[in-house]
Design a protein around this motif. Structure first.
Motif, PDB file in Angstrom:
ATOM      1  N   VAL B 137       0.842  -1.194   0.000  1.00 24.70           N
ATOM      2  CA  VAL B 137       0.000   0.000   0.000  1.00 24.70           C
ATOM      3  C   VAL B 137       0.875   1.241   0.000  1.00 24.70           C
ATOM      4  O   VAL B 137       1.839   1.321   0.743  1.00 24.70           O
ATOM      5  N   HIS B 138       0.553   2.165  -0.873  1.00 22.83           N
ATOM      6  CA  HIS B 138       1.233   3.459  -0.898  1.00 22.83           C
ATOM      7  C   HIS B 138       0.196   4.542  -1.044  1.00 22.83           C
ATOM      8  O   HIS B 138      -0.926   4.287  -1.453  1.00 22.83           O
ATOM      9  N   THR B 305     -12.503 -11.406  18.740  1.00 24.42           N
ATOM     10  CA  THR B 305     -11.330 -10.621  19.129  1.00 24.42           C
ATOM     11  C   THR B 305     -10.134 -11.005  18.278  1.00 24.42           C
ATOM     12  O   THR B 305      -9.945 -12.172  17.951  1.00 24.42           O
ATOM     13  N   GLU B 306      -9.361 -10.003  17.929  1.00 21.37           N
ATOM     14  CA  GLU B 306      -8.125 -10.258  17.199  1.00 21.37           C
ATOM     15  C   GLU B 306      -7.005  -9.463  17.839  1.00 21.37           C
ATOM     16  O   GLU B 306      -7.195  -8.306  18.202  1.00 21.37           O
ATOM     17  N   TYR B 307      -5.842 -10.108  17.980  1.00 23.75           N
ATOM     18  CA  TYR B 307      -4.676  -9.408  18.509  1.00 23.75           C
ATOM     19  C   TYR B 307      -3.821  -8.994  17.324  1.00 23.75           C
ATOM     20  O   TYR B 307      -3.407  -9.828  16.520  1.00 23.75           O
ATOM     21  N   SER B 308      -3.615  -7.694  17.205  1.00 23.15           N
ATOM     22  CA  SER B 308      -2.825  -7.228  16.071  1.00 23.15           C
ATOM     23  C   SER B 308      -2.226  -5.877  16.419  1.00 23.15           C
ATOM     24  O   SER B 308      -2.875  -5.041  17.039  1.00 23.15           O
ATOM     25  N   ASN B 309      -0.997  -5.645  16.025  1.00 29.50           N
ATOM     26  CA  ASN B 309      -0.302  -4.380  16.279  1.00 29.50           C
ATOM     27  C   ASN B 309      -0.351  -3.972  17.762  1.00 29.50           C
ATOM     28  O   ASN B 309      -0.693  -2.824  18.083  1.00 29.50           O
ATOM     29  N   ASP B 310      -0.042  -4.885  18.656  1.00 29.13           N
ATOM     30  CA  ASP B 310      -0.002  -4.608  20.109  1.00 29.13           C
ATOM     31  C   ASP B 310      -1.361  -4.237  20.690  1.00 29.13           C
ATOM     32  O   ASP B 310      -1.438  -3.657  21.769  1.00 29.13           O
ATOM     33  N   ILE B 575     -10.721  -8.667  12.185  1.00 23.63           N
ATOM     34  CA  ILE B 575     -11.416  -7.670  12.999  1.00 23.63           C
ATOM     35  C   ILE B 575     -10.730  -6.305  12.893  1.00 23.63           C
ATOM     36  O   ILE B 575     -11.381  -5.273  12.757  1.00 23.63           O
ATOM     37  N   SER B 576      -9.386  -6.337  12.910  1.00 22.11           N
ATOM     38  CA  SER B 576      -8.665  -5.065  12.809  1.00 22.11           C
ATOM     39  C   SER B 576      -8.937  -4.422  11.449  1.00 22.11           C
ATOM     40  O   SER B 576      -9.045  -3.200  11.339  1.00 22.11           O
ATOM     41  N   ALA B 610      -4.668   3.730   6.840  1.00 24.28           N
ATOM     42  CA  ALA B 610      -4.765   2.880   5.654  1.00 24.28           C
ATOM     43  C   ALA B 610      -3.438   2.177   5.393  1.00 24.28           C
ATOM     44  O   ALA B 610      -3.411   0.984   5.071  1.00 24.28           O
ATOM     45  N   LEU B 611      -2.328   2.911   5.544  1.00 23.14           N
ATOM     46  CA  LEU B 611      -1.013   2.303   5.304  1.00 23.14           C
ATOM     47  C   LEU B 611      -0.712   1.243   6.357  1.00 23.14           C
ATOM     48  O   LEU B 611      -0.220   0.177   6.044  1.00 23.14           O
ATOM     49  N   LYS B 612      -1.064   1.547   7.617  1.00 24.59           N
ATOM     50  CA  LYS B 612      -0.788   0.615   8.717  1.00 24.59           C
ATOM     51  C   LYS B 612      -1.594  -0.670   8.538  1.00 24.59           C
ATOM     52  O   LYS B 612      -1.095  -1.759   8.795  1.00 24.59           O
ATOM     53  N   HIS B 613      -2.845  -0.533   8.131  1.00 28.66           N
ATOM     54  CA  HIS B 613      -3.698  -1.715   8.003  1.00 28.66           C
ATOM     55  C   HIS B 613      -3.747  -2.236   6.582  1.00 28.66           C
ATOM     56  O   HIS B 613      -4.617  -3.025   6.231  1.00 28.66           O
ATOM     57  N   ASN B 614      -2.840  -1.752   5.747  1.00 27.02           N
ATOM     58  CA  ASN B 614      -2.713  -2.271   4.394  1.00 27.02           C
ATOM     59  C   ASN B 614      -3.982  -2.140   3.565  1.00 27.02           C
ATOM     60  O   ASN B 614      -4.327  -3.019   2.797  1.00 27.02           O
TER      61      ASN B 614
END
Lengths: 211, 702
Positions: B137-138, B305-310, B575-576, B610-614
């Motif tokens: 993603v850019h 629940t989803e664990y993602s990016n801390d 979920i994220s 958007a960039l963080k979550h692709n």
């Protein structure tokens, strides 16, 4: 004797009724004309303000629309102030414009007005007449090149059209008084100096289907 | 004797005259009525016409693709395989597009296609033989630069963009002659439960249409949708789409079917199915799969629940229990706001009035209500909300009946009346705002609504070719209500009545989340009410996984609590992604609403998420580039892939564009004539009566 006087009274009453109805018709005519006239004055002011501040101003605070252009018709020595949209409310006060985009991305300015207030002159425009359309952002000069009578209130525009176009339309004059007002008179003008590739960019739906 | 006879004869003459006079009077009355109707009717007719002409759907439209470079004789083709994986309401869809180039040129293809409204694309890959190249993603312009550079360098490359209106674009460059490039992207959506079931829709075709848009200058414009290019209606459908679906319904289902495609269904577990569908013939219509459950008596809650990016990302699905007939009714304060401006005249106002009348009938004795009208000014039937007793309702109905439509549209005052400073806490305060108006100063109005909303729920009904659906949808979102758009004037009454019935009895209101962890970044920011047979989806972040769930709300007017211990089945993927999609949507709305200086910051925030979550968005695109160049020297031909024409569509007027023209005659000349004619009749009558008087006087004298 009494009956006779009663009949006469009725007659007088009827006469007054006729006078009231007749006058109210004329008042209606006057009212419409006055609206069309006052509209232009108010819109002129708003347009001047718009030009100064470079943003759109409503002509009166409760208006549904904005002045968007000034249209100069040189051969008729006329200047008209144009509102946005094509609603009946806007048309009562001024010619009204909607902007469309042609297939090739050029603007099509469609200006409509009533044939008995602002566009009385429409059918007397001649090929070669100059029309000056002043928008907030720019001013363009158009030359009348085509006139057409449409049987239905819809206009087909060919995708061959490769220049900007200014269209002035109104109900056909000869139809006044008829119910429905199906026929429309259209005047098409193109930027002065532009050469047209397609011969007939605007048409009636009926004509097009035969081709 | 003679005298008497004479008298009789005169009286009979007078009688005769009276009778003719009567007839003339009747005629005149009719004429008068006719003229009056004509004067009023002409105006109404003109307004109605323009409304029809302004309608957004204009099917007679054909479009040309904008092509440059070489024209390819044998066109590019796209084969699409769709792999759909459904678990409960979460749908992950893998779309594989194979771009085939049967020509002897190197080709670049551009393909536009619709995706579901709530799709969040988060993965792109390109297959080259055994190798897989992952997309990144850019920011939009950067992605475009990367793509253009790679194209110039002769490398295989693909870019995925999400412009407006859910039309997505895949651009693939450097397809070797006679070969193909396979790309794959993944998107996710979350389905909403309606009427005890789900409906999955995969759009295949986009209908051609004009977009009525408001330009910055404030004028209304219509643009032909120049983005799509269609195959000739006479050629068979191309671009086949095949579906491979695995469905885990979670609970036992009652029905499952597709209204669009033939299904090959196989049950592989108690609640698991494998489904195959799709053929070339069926690729001119959207794919729809729906399944329903049995009605539930208890409230249903599920937390994913989803664990993602801390962080822990949570999604709560809440389905209220089936309504109890014993359920206490929660008294409402209903404020009905009706637009009576000139543009509503005709069928719109007639049907809206009928529907409002129905809403007044549905009021319960313990309710409070008020009725507000507005055009260029606003006025209400009662100074403040009144109990819905027979007397007050009758008074409101009378006011409603006497209301006609005229004047302009000014909404701000109406909102001011409908959302007063002091609002009731006791009743459920609902405001139903009915209008067909174009809204100019949306930012100010939204700010006003946000400021004055209080505890009110705002429902907006938009009628006709209202050009500002965006504002209305957003305002009702802010106001925790719903937006109902009614395009067809014939459906106004029916659709409004069903809205009134729905909001009559909310299943669960004043919902509060009570968790053993702190809830961050909750979306939607204010929890909406839940109506019958609908469910709520709430997304939030937390620092640790919640272990216990407690929900508080009002069922009728009785407080209820739903409690559930949670097993930490922490890892549901997606979920994220869903949280990010909603956040992006929310930011997108804010960007449109704010002035220039805050805009840049919001766009930055959106791009960052958007960039963080692709994810691709209006400001970010996905792009994938192969490492090795394969084309050197040979020219590249560009082609837009033509879409199938939707079933039942035909582009008749190829090569033209239609503009509708308004009613543009006042009939002044005619009206002047009519006026003068009446005056002439009056004159004739005057002369006649003068004559008659003189006549009778002279006879009396004799």
């Amino acid at each position: 004797m009494l009956k006779q006087r009663w009949a006469q009274k009725k007659m007088t009453l009827l006469m007054f009724l006729c006078i009231v109805v007749g006058l109210s018709c004329l008042a209606q005519v006057f009212f419409i004309e006055a609206k069309a006239f006052i509209g232009q004055v108010l819109i002129e002011n708003a347009w001047q303000k718009s030009l100064e501040k470079k943003e759109l101003h409503k002509a009166w605070p409760w208006a549904d629309t904005y002045p968007v252009a000034r249209l100069g018709i040189q051969s008729q020595d006329q200047t008209l102030y144009v509102l946005a949209g094509d609603s009946g409310e806007a048309l009562a006060f001024a010619p009204s414009m909607t902007t469309h985009t042609s297939f090739r991305g050029q603007p099509i300015y469609l200006v409509q007005a009533h044939n008995d207030t602002h566009f009385t002159f429409l059918e007397s425009l001649e090929d070669g007449d100059q029309l000056v359309l002043e928008l907030l952002s720019k001013t363009d000069v158009f030359t009348v090149a085509e006139k057409r009578l449409l049987k239905k209130p819809q206009l087909m525009i060919s995708d061959e059209l490769d220049t900007a176009m200014l269209l002035l339309t109104s109900c056909h004059l000869a139809q006044n008084g008829e119910v429905g007002h199906q026929k429309r008179f259209v005047v098409a003008a193109y930027p002065s100096g532009a050469s047209l590739r397609s011969k007939m960019p605007i048409s009636d739906s009926t004509i097009k289907e035969k081709e | 004797m003679q005298m008497i006879e004479v008298k009789r004869s005169t009286s009979s003459r007078v009688n005769l005259k009276l009778m003719t006079l009567k007839a003339v009077a009747y005629d005149c009355l009719w004429l008068f009525c006719f003229v009056a109707f004509w004067l009023i009717g002409d105006h109404a007719l003109a307004v109605e016409r323009t409304l029809q002409f302004g309608a957004p759907e204009q099917p007679n439209l054909s479009l040309r693709s904008i092509e440059s470079g070489h024209q390819i004789e044998s066109p590019l083709a796209v084969n699409t395989d769709v792999y759909i994986d459904i678990v409960g309401p979460i749908v992950r869809t893998r779309v594989v597009q194979q771009f085939m180039n049967p020509s002897q040129y190197w080709a670049e293809g551009l393909y536009r296609y619709p995706l579901p409204e709530n799709a969040a694309v988060d993965q792109l890959s390109m297959y080259i033989g055994e190798r897989i190249i992952e997309g990144q993603v850019h920011e939009k312009h950067k992605a475009k630069n990367i793509y253009t550079q790679a194209k110039r360098d002769g490398k295989r490359t693909v870019m995925l963009e999400a412009p407006k209106d859910n039309l997505f674009t895949t651009q693939v460059a450097n397809i070797p002659p006679g070969e193909s490039i396979k790309i794959e992207f993944v998107y996710q959506e979350v389905l909403a439960l309606r009427d005890h079931g789900y409906a999955l829709r995969f759009p295949i075709v986009a209908t051609p249409r004009y977009y009525p848009r408001r330009s910055d200058a404030g004028m209304q414009q219509t643009h032909p949708d120049a983005k799509l290019s269609y195959r000739d209606a006479n050629t068979p459908n191309g671009n086949p789409v095949n579906f491979h679906i695995t469905l885990d319904t979670g609970m036992a289902i009652q029905t499952m079917h597709s209204a669009s495609h033939k299904l090959k269904r196989e049950q592989v577990g108690p609640t698991r199915y494998k489904i195959e569908a799709g053929s070339g013939q069926e690729s001119n219509r959207d794919f729809v799969l729906s399944w329903t459950y049995k009605a539930q008596e208890n409230a249903q809650m599920r937390l994913f629940t989803e664990y993602s990016n801390d962080k822990y990302y949570n999604m709560l699905m809440l389905l209220p229990p089936a309504p109890d007939t014993q359920m206490n009714y929660r008294a409402r304060e209903l404020t009905l706001v009706l637009d009576v401006s000139g543009s509503m005249s005709g069928e719109s106002i007639r049907q809206a009035k009928a529907a409002v009348n129905e809403a007044l009938d549905q009021l319960q004795i313990e309710d409070q209500f008020n009725l507000i009208f507005f055009n260029d000014r606003s006025w209400s039937v009662f100074p403040q909300a009144k109990p819905a007793n027979a007397n007050n309702v009758a008074r409101a109905k009378r006011a409603l009946r006497n209301q006609s439509a005229s004047g302009g549209t000014r909404m701000s005052e109406a909102f001011q009346l409908a959302l007063p400073l002091s609002q009731t806490q006791e009743w459920l305060r609902q405001v139903v705002f009915i209008t067909d108006g174009a809204v100019g100063n949306t930012d100010q109005l939204l700010a006003q609504i946000k400021r004055a909303l209080g505890t009110s729920r705002l429902f907006i009904v938009g009628i006709g070719a209202a050009p500002n659906s965006y504002f209305m949808r957003r305002a009702s979102e802010v106001g925790r209500g719903t937006y109902a758009y009614i395009g067809q004037l014939t459906q106004v009454e029916q659709k409004m009545v069903s809205l009134f019935e729905k909001i009559n009895k909310p299943a669960l209101t004043e919902i509060e989340l009570l968790l053993d962890v702190s809830v961050d970044a909750l979306l939607p920011t204010k929890i909406p009410d839940i109506y019958l047979n609908e469910m709520a989806l709430l997304l939030f972040q937390s620092q640790s996984a919640p272990t216990e769930l407690l929900i508080k709300g009002l069922q009728g007017d009785a407080p209820v609590y739903f409690q559930q211990a949670l097993e930490t089945e922490a890892d549901v993927s997606g979920i994220s992604v869903e949280w990010a999609r909603r956040k992006i949507k929310d930011l997108q709305a804010q960007i449109l609403e704010t002035s220039t200086d805050r805009k840049a910051a919001l766009i930055d925030e959106l791009s960052e998420i958007a960039l963080k979550h692709n994810q691709i968005s209006r400001y970010t695109s996905l792009v994938a580039v192969d490492v090795t160049p394969i084309r050197a020297g040979a020219t590249l031909a560009f082609e837009q892939i033509r879409s199938n024409l939707p079933k039942g569509w035909q582009l008749k007027q190829q090569g033209t564009q239609t503009l509708a023209l308004a009613q543009t005659s006042n009939g002044l000349a005619w009206m002047t004539h009519v006026g003068l004619l009446w005056l002439l009749v009056a004159l004739a009558l005057g002369v006649f009566s003068c004559n008659a008087r003189r006549h009778s006087r002279s006879r009396n004298g004799a």
